[in-house]
Design a protein around this motif. Structure first.
Motif, PDB file in Angstrom:
ATOM      1  N   MET A 148       0.827  -1.191   0.000  1.00  0.00           N
ATOM      2  CA  MET A 148       0.000   0.000   0.000  1.00  0.00           C
ATOM      3  C   MET A 148       0.871   1.255   0.000  1.00  0.00           C
ATOM      4  O   MET A 148       0.585   2.204  -0.719  1.00  0.00           O
ATOM      5  N   LYS A 198       3.822   1.561  -1.146  1.00  0.00           N
ATOM      6  CA  LYS A 198       4.473   1.665  -2.443  1.00  0.00           C
ATOM      7  C   LYS A 198       3.585   2.362  -3.464  1.00  0.00           C
ATOM      8  O   LYS A 198       4.058   3.111  -4.308  1.00  0.00           O
ATOM      9  N   LYS A 199       2.303   2.149  -3.367  1.00  0.00           N
ATOM     10  CA  LYS A 199       1.351   2.713  -4.321  1.00  0.00           C
ATOM     11  C   LYS A 199       1.116   4.213  -4.088  1.00  0.00           C
ATOM     12  O   LYS A 199       0.923   4.973  -5.030  1.00  0.00           O
ATOM     13  N   TYR A 200       1.153   4.667  -2.850  1.00  0.00           N
ATOM     14  CA  TYR A 200       0.790   6.045  -2.496  1.00  0.00           C
ATOM     15  C   TYR A 200       1.963   6.899  -2.024  1.00  0.00           C
ATOM     16  O   TYR A 200       1.762   7.940  -1.412  1.00  0.00           O
ATOM     17  N   TRP A 201       3.212   6.521  -2.306  1.00  0.00           N
ATOM     18  CA  TRP A 201       4.343   7.239  -1.745  1.00  0.00           C
ATOM     19  C   TRP A 201       4.433   8.672  -2.241  1.00  0.00           C
ATOM     20  O   TRP A 201       4.841   9.567  -1.507  1.00  0.00           O
ATOM     21  N   LYS A 202       4.049   8.938  -3.484  1.00  0.00           N
ATOM     22  CA  LYS A 202       4.096  10.320  -3.990  1.00  0.00           C
ATOM     23  C   LYS A 202       3.080  11.199  -3.278  1.00  0.00           C
ATOM     24  O   LYS A 202       3.381  12.336  -2.907  1.00  0.00           O
ATOM     25  N   LYS A 203       1.883  10.692  -3.065  1.00  0.00           N
ATOM     26  CA  LYS A 203       0.856  11.477  -2.375  1.00  0.00           C
ATOM     27  C   LYS A 203       1.232  11.721  -0.921  1.00  0.00           C
ATOM     28  O   LYS A 203       1.029  12.820  -0.390  1.00  0.00           O
TER      29      LYS A 203
END
Length: 53
Positions: A1, A3-8
């Motif tokens: 999870m 990994k998927k949202y690290w930019k946000k």
């Protein structure tokens, strides 16, 4: 999870840090009049010390 949202998550942390920085600078800012008076007092005291020497 993560990994998927690290930019946000990174952007959210950056925005919070910027807002905290701006708010702390606004809270701790001296008024211009007070700053000018303190500068004048410092210069006056330095001139008095130089005249006594």
């Amino acid at each position: 999870m993560l990994k998927k949202y690290w930019k946000k998550i990174g952007m959210l942390i950056l925005i919070i840090a910027c807002v905290f920085n701006v708010m702390s600078k606004l809270v701790n800012k001296l008024s211009l009049n007070k700053e000018i008076l303190e500068s004048a007092q410092y210069i006056f005291s330095q001139e008095n010390q130089n005249q006594k020497k």
